[in-house]
Design a protein around this motif. Structure first.
Motif, PDB file in Angstrom:
ATOM      1  N   THR A 168     -11.876  27.456  11.299  1.00  0.00           N
ATOM      2  CA  THR A 168     -11.317  27.749  11.289  1.00  0.00           C
ATOM      3  C   THR A 168     -10.570  28.854  12.791  1.00  0.00           C
ATOM      4  O   THR A 168     -11.136  29.433  13.511  1.00  0.00           O
ATOM      5  CB  THR A 168      -9.605  28.790  10.265  1.00  0.00           C
ATOM      6  N   ASP A 171      -3.778  29.898  16.586  1.00  0.00           N
ATOM      7  CA  ASP A 171      -2.885  29.305  17.938  1.00  0.00           C
ATOM      8  C   ASP A 171      -1.660  29.542  17.146  1.00  0.00           C
ATOM      9  O   ASP A 171      -1.601  29.657  15.910  1.00  0.00           O
ATOM     10  CB  ASP A 171      -3.359  27.745  17.281  1.00  0.00           C
ATOM     11  N   PRO A 196       1.429  28.704  18.914  1.00  0.00           N
ATOM     12  CA  PRO A 196       2.120  27.405  19.151  1.00  0.00           C
ATOM     13  C   PRO A 196       4.004  27.974  19.194  1.00  0.00           C
ATOM     14  O   PRO A 196       3.834  29.157  18.070  1.00  0.00           O
ATOM     15  CB  PRO A 196       2.429  25.713  18.843  1.00  0.00           C
ATOM     16  N   SER A 250      -1.190  23.534  25.192  1.00  0.00           N
ATOM     17  CA  SER A 250      -2.550  22.528  24.447  1.00  0.00           C
ATOM     18  C   SER A 250      -3.270  22.048  24.132  1.00  0.00           C
ATOM     19  O   SER A 250      -4.382  21.306  23.949  1.00  0.00           O
ATOM     20  CB  SER A 250      -2.028  21.202  24.397  1.00  0.00           C
ATOM     21  N   TYR A 274      -6.082  24.270  23.773  1.00  0.00           N
ATOM     22  CA  TYR A 274      -6.861  24.720  22.034  1.00  0.00           C
ATOM     23  C   TYR A 274      -7.008  24.070  21.371  1.00  0.00           C
ATOM     24  O   TYR A 274      -8.610  23.663  20.642  1.00  0.00           O
ATOM     25  CB  TYR A 274      -5.917  25.954  22.115  1.00  0.00           C
ATOM     26  N   ARG A 275      -5.769  23.154  20.810  1.00  0.00           N
ATOM     27  CA  ARG A 275      -5.715  22.263  19.498  1.00  0.00           C
ATOM     28  C   ARG A 275      -6.619  21.488  19.785  1.00  0.00           C
ATOM     29  O   ARG A 275      -7.631  20.814  19.388  1.00  0.00           O
ATOM     30  CB  ARG A 275      -4.320  21.918  18.841  1.00  0.00           C
ATOM     31  N   ALA A 280     -10.131  22.644  19.812  1.00  0.00           N
ATOM     32  CA  ALA A 280     -10.352  22.429  18.664  1.00  0.00           C
ATOM     33  C   ALA A 280     -11.043  21.379  17.673  1.00  0.00           C
ATOM     34  O   ALA A 280     -11.578  20.822  17.154  1.00  0.00           O
ATOM     35  CB  ALA A 280      -9.582  22.975  17.854  1.00  0.00           C
ATOM     36  N   GLU A 281      -9.633  20.001  17.572  1.00  0.00           N
ATOM     37  CA  GLU A 281     -10.006  19.016  16.319  1.00  0.00           C
ATOM     38  C   GLU A 281     -10.971  18.658  17.062  1.00  0.00           C
ATOM     39  O   GLU A 281     -11.421  17.608  16.677  1.00  0.00           O
ATOM     40  CB  GLU A 281      -8.325  18.635  17.228  1.00  0.00           C
ATOM     41  N   THR A 338     -10.765  23.478  12.296  1.00  0.00           N
ATOM     42  CA  THR A 338      -9.314  23.382  11.158  1.00  0.00           C
ATOM     43  C   THR A 338      -9.004  24.226  12.259  1.00  0.00           C
ATOM     44  O   THR A 338      -9.202  25.362  12.734  1.00  0.00           O
ATOM     45  CB  THR A 338      -9.726  23.780  10.247  1.00  0.00           C
ATOM     46  N   VAL A 339      -7.439  23.588  12.385  1.00  0.00           N
ATOM     47  CA  VAL A 339      -5.847  24.763  13.566  1.00  0.00           C
ATOM     48  C   VAL A 339      -5.480  25.193  12.303  1.00  0.00           C
ATOM     49  O   VAL A 339      -4.812  24.720  11.427  1.00  0.00           O
ATOM     50  CB  VAL A 339      -5.922  23.536  14.843  1.00  0.00           C
ATOM     51  N   ARG A 340      -5.462  26.480  12.626  1.00  0.00           N
ATOM     52  CA  ARG A 340      -4.300  26.978  11.340  1.00  0.00           C
ATOM     53  C   ARG A 340      -3.390  27.610  12.570  1.00  0.00           C
ATOM     54  O   ARG A 340      -3.187  28.260  13.302  1.00  0.00           O
ATOM     55  CB  ARG A 340      -4.813  28.093  10.361  1.00  0.00           C
ATOM     56  N   ASP A 341      -1.769  26.999  12.107  1.00  0.00           N
ATOM     57  CA  ASP A 341      -0.761  27.724  13.208  1.00  0.00           C
ATOM     58  C   ASP A 341       0.036  28.808  12.502  1.00  0.00           C
ATOM     59  O   ASP A 341       0.202  28.802  11.375  1.00  0.00           O
ATOM     60  CB  ASP A 341       0.113  26.571  13.626  1.00  0.00           C
TER      61      ASP A 341
END
Ligand SMILES: *Cc1c(COP(=O)(O)O)cnc(C)c1O
Length: 366
Positions: free
Chosen positions: A109, A112, A114, A118, A120-121, A124-125, A130-133
C-alpha cells in the motif's frame, strides 16, 4: 494530439496499464511558458560556458558509470552524507518509478495525499500497488496529522511532497518524523522545490535518525537542468541499495553526468536567481491578489509557482494561450482544485504579463 492505442493492442497489454493514455503535457509552443515550473531565467552564463567545455570533453563511445560515481560523491559532500546514501536518476521521475518497483506491488500500500503530484498514483497503480488517499484540507491543503499517521501504520510507501505540487505548502518536519516512526515502510519526502523554501523546511536532518526516510531532489527546477534529466535521492545505504538493485544500470547518460557535475560544483552561482525567484514569487502573488475583486484567490507558496483560483479558470487558461501566447497549467478538473491554475514564477517581465493578461480576460467578462 495524444497518440491512440488500438483495441487489439490494449487487449495484450499488462492489465494495470490497459486504461492508461500516453502522457500529454498539454504543451503548445508559447512566447511565455509558465507551465512546467522550470527556471525561466536560464543558466548563469559562466556556468553555461563551463558546461559546454565539459560536454566537449565527454567520450560518448563508452557506457556511463552506472552509479554516476563522480557526481554521486559531489552530491554526498554537498549534503553531508556518505556516497552510499545517494542515488542519481534520469530525472527525479526515474527514482520515483524505482521506488515503486522496489517497494510497491500487489499486496503493498502507498499512502498518497491528494491533491498532489499525479505521478505517484500513476506509478503505484502501474505496478499494482494499492493507493490509500489521505485527502488534504480543501481550504489550506494541510494534512490531518493523526489521519496520516494512522494510514501509515501498515504502508509500504508514504509520499509527502514538501513543498507540495501544485498547492505550494510544506509538510511540517515534525510530521515527517512522526510518520517515519509509525510506518514500517519507506517514507519519501519529495523536496523537488526545496531550494525555494525557507531555511529549516527540509526533512534532511531527520535522515540520520530515521533509516526509512528518503529525500528526493532534482536539478530540474532551481538548477536549470529540466532538459538534461538529473535527479537524486538521499537515504540509508540499505534503501539506496534496494533502489540500485531495480534500476536500469545506464539510465543517466555521460553528457548529463558531466553537465550535472559542473552545475553541482558551481551551484552557488544559481543563488542570486533563486533569491530573485523567491522575491518575484511575492510580487506575483501581490499582483494576482490585487485581482481579488475579479474573484481571484492566491494561496501562499514555498515553491517556484503559485496556485490560483479564478472564475471559469479553464476558459482563462485557453485565452491566455490563444490570445496572449502565455502557457500556464490547468488543474481545474482535478478533484479538490476546482477552477485552479498553476502559474510558474518567471522573470519580472513574464510575471507582469501574466497578471495583466488575466486582469484583461477577467475584466472583459464583467
Ligand atoms: C518536477 C518534480 C519532480 C521531478 O522532476 P524531474 O524533472 O523528473 O527531476 C519530482 N516531484 C515533483 C513534485 C515535481 O514537481
Amino acid at each position: 494530439m495524444a497518440q491512440q492505442i488500438s483495441q487489439a493492442v490494449r487487449a495484450v497489454m499488462r492489465p494495470s496499464a490497459v486504461s492508461l493514455e500516453p502522457y500529454d503535457p498539454s504543451f503548445s509552443p508559447c512566447r511565455v511558458n509558465l507551465s512546467a515550473n522550470e527556471n525561466t531565467y536560464g543558466m548563469p552564463a559562466e556556468v553555461r560556458d563551463h558546461v559546454s567545455q565539459a560536454l566537449a570533453q565527454v567520450a560518448t563511445n563508452r557506457y556511463p558509470k552506472p552509479m554516476s560515481d563522480e557526481l554521486r560523491a559531489q552530491i554526498a559532500e554537498w549534503h553531508g552524507v556518505m556516497p552510499e546514501q545517494v542515488i542519481v536518476g534520469n530525472g527525479g521521475d526515474e527514482l520515483l518509478f524505482n521506488l515503486f518497483l522496489a517497494f510497491g506491488g500487489s499486496g503493498h500500500t502507498m499512502v498518497d495525499c491528494p491533491p498532489t503530484f499525479s505521478v505517484y498514483r500513476l506509478y503505484a497503480e502501474l505496478v499494482e500497488t494499492t493507493v490509500r488517499d489521505v485527502r488534504r484540507n480543501p481550504e489550506d491543503f494541510s494534512i490531518d496529522p493523526d489521519e496520516l499517521v494512522k494510514a501509515a501504520t501498515d504502508a509500504s510507501i508514504v509520499v509527502l511532497t514538501s513543498p507540495n505540487n501544485p498547492t505550494g505548502n510544506l509538510v511540517p518536519t515534525e510530521l515527517v518524523a512522526r510518520v517515519c516512526e509509525a510506518c514500517p515502510g519507506v517514507v519519501l519526502a519529495d523536496e523537488a522545490y526545496g531550494e525555494f523554501s525557507a531555511a529549516g523546511s527540509s526533512a534532511e536532518p531527520l535522515l540520520s535518525g530515521h533509516p526509512n526516510l528518503v529525500v528526493l531532489h532534482t536539478l530540474s527546477k532551481a538548477y536549470c537542468m529540466a532538459g538534461a534529466r538529473v535527479g537524486y535521492l538521499l537515504g540509508s545505504p540499505s534503501v539506496i541499495g534496494a533502489l540500485s538493485a531495480v534500476r536500469q544500470p545506464y539510465s543517466v547518460n555521460v553528457l548529463s553526468q558531466a553537465a550535472a557535475s559542473v552545475v553541482v560544483s558551481e551551484r552557488e552561482a544559481f543563488e542570486p536567481t533563486i533569491a530573485r525567484i523567491v522575491s518575484e514569487r511575492s510580487r506575483l502573488a501581490g499582483g494576482l491578489s490585487s485581482l481579488e475583486r475579479l474573484g481571484v484567490r492566491v494561496w501562499p507558496s514555498e515553491a517556484n509557482f503559485l496556485l490560483v483560483r479564478m472564475p471559469d479558470a479553464h476558459r482563462v487558461r485557453c485565452l491566455l494561450r490563444d490570445e496572449h501566447s502565455i502557457l500556464v497549467r490547468d488543474f481545474s478538473s482535478t478533484p479538490g482544485l476546482r477552477d485552479c491554475l498553476r502559474v510558474t514564477v518567471g522573470t519580472p517581465a513574464e510575471n507582469d504579463e501574466v497578471v495583466s493578461a488575466i486582469s484583461q480576460i477577467l475584466s472583459r467578462e464583467d
